[in-house]
Design an enzyme around this catalytic site. Structure first.
Site, PDB file in Angstrom:
ATOM      1  N   THR A 277      47.209 -19.944 -44.580  1.00 40.82           N
ATOM      2  CA  THR A 277      47.876 -18.962 -45.494  1.00 40.82           C
ATOM      3  C   THR A 277      47.744 -19.549 -46.977  1.00 40.82           C
ATOM      4  OG1 THR A 277      50.257 -17.988 -45.830  1.00 40.82           O
ATOM      5  CG2 THR A 277      50.180 -20.518 -45.554  1.00 40.82           C
TER       6      THR A 277
ATOM      7  N   LYS B 230      43.163 -18.425 -47.598  1.00 40.89           N
ATOM      8  CA  LYS B 230      42.608 -17.401 -46.910  1.00 40.89           C
ATOM      9  C   LYS B 230      41.165 -17.120 -47.273  1.00 40.89           C
ATOM     10  CE  LYS B 230      46.919 -15.420 -45.421  1.00 40.89           C
ATOM     11  NZ  LYS B 230      47.738 -14.083 -45.222  1.00 40.89           N
TER      12      LYS B 230
ATOM     13  N   ASP C  65      46.445 -10.412 -39.656  1.00 37.02           N
ATOM     14  CA  ASP C  65      47.371  -9.972 -40.673  1.00 37.02           C
ATOM     15  C   ASP C  65      47.155  -8.518 -40.170  1.00 37.02           C
ATOM     16  OD1 ASP C  65      48.489 -12.212 -41.741  1.00 37.02           O
ATOM     17  OD2 ASP C  65      47.025 -12.369 -43.292  1.00 37.02           O
TER      18      ASP C  65
ATOM     19  N   GLY D   3      59.695  -5.863 -42.631  1.00 37.89           N
ATOM     20  CA  GLY D   3      58.233  -6.889 -42.420  1.00 37.89           C
ATOM     21  C   GLY D   3      58.536  -7.804 -41.160  1.00 37.89           C
TER      22      GLY D   3
END
Length: 299
Positions: free
Chosen positions: A68, A72, A108, A245
């Site tokens: 993260t 990335k 993601d 989310g």
């Protein structure tokens, strides 16, 4: 039973929910799994040390790690193989450690895609506005184009970053713009995706004005902590269908879990894990779109 070792490398991850989500799902599936946090600050490491941390994980017998902020992009230089999607997006959030070395993936975009299809089934995707051109925005843009979005307008506080994302994705279907254009762009859109940190617990606020929302404009949020952001509260008040989310987060975690273990997780169950873990926010957070009596219709 041998414990399968996995983890997360990043900065400021001390309160991450990933360990509990992965370990809970592993328990349900009868797998002994440990998910550790490798926080750069706690380790006295810098973002540039991500390669060394990967090698330490490999030497310690880890099956894989999630990546993260702020690593990335930096991790790309230390990988042996890269999935086509991760290469196209230019970012990796999942590294599988195997006999062939470090294999980079991006869950993601698949997490956002699956979350959108799962939570807003049938929503019109022809014309969408994306707010935020960072890593999360890049993944969302890739997913929307894969789903067939014909016109994607990207706005960002940094117009140059929005323009770069448009050029990288598809200049024929994607246009970079300025935040000041948001009200006009939303007037012609079917939906809006919010992909900035605004609305997080430590970044309070609302990036999309409530005055721009309406019943036939769907709203997808990437912030998941809290689950019910100010933007989603405004969407509910406007009668708009919305997506929290948490679904993206649960699906990206499930996709990473699958890569690490070879087992098939249940994303819905992992979404349930997430809602339980953020119970204080969930108490006032409706299920995605539950307050909207208006179905989304293609215009």
């Amino acid at each position: 039973m041998t414990t399968l070792l996995t983890g997360l490398i990043g900065s400021g991850i001390g309160f991450s929910l990933s360990p509990a989500m992965h370990e809970r799902e592993a328990t349900v599936l009868g797998l002994e799994l440990r998910y550790d946090l490798w926080d750069l600050h706690a380790l006295g490491a810098s973002p540039g040390d991500v390669g060394d941390l990967l090698r330490r994980a490999r030497d310690a017998g880890y099956r894989g790690v999630n990546i993260t902020h702020p690593c990335k992009q930096l991790v790309l230089a230390h990988l042996d193989t890269l999935s086509p999607d991760a290469a196209a997006i230019g970012a990796v959030n999942t590294v599988v450690i195997g006999e062939d070395g470090f294999a980079g993936h991006n869950t993601d975009w698949t997490g956002f895609r699956r979350g959108l299809v799962d939570g807003l089934a049938g929503a019109p995707l022809d014309r969408v506005v994306l707010v935020g051109a960072g890593g999360a925005g890049a993944a969302a843009a890739y997913a929307l184009l894969d789903l067939g979005t014909e016109r994607l307008d990207v706005v960002d506080a940094d117009p140059d970053r929005a323009a770069r994302l448009a050029a990288d994705r598809d200049p024929h279907r994607v246009r970079g713009g300025r935040l000041t254009e948001l009200p006009t762009l939303l007037g012609h859109a079917h939906g809006v995706v919010h992909a900035t940190p605004v609305g997080m617990a430590d970044h309070p606020g609302q990036a999309v004005p409530g005055s721009c929302l309406r019943p036939d404009l769907w709203v997808a949020e990437i912030v998941f902590r809290p689950l019910h952001t100010a933007l989603l509260a405004a969407a509910a008040e406007a009668g708009a269908v919305f997506l929290d989310g948490g679904r993206m987060n649960a699906h990206q975690a499930a996709d990473a879990f699958r890569l690490f273990t070879g087992l098939e997780p249940d994303p819905s169950r992992m979404y349930g894990h997430l809602r339980e873990l953020v119970a204080p926010e969930v108490s006032r957070a409706p299920l995605s779109g539950a307050l909207s009596p208006h179905p989304i219709e293609r215009r």
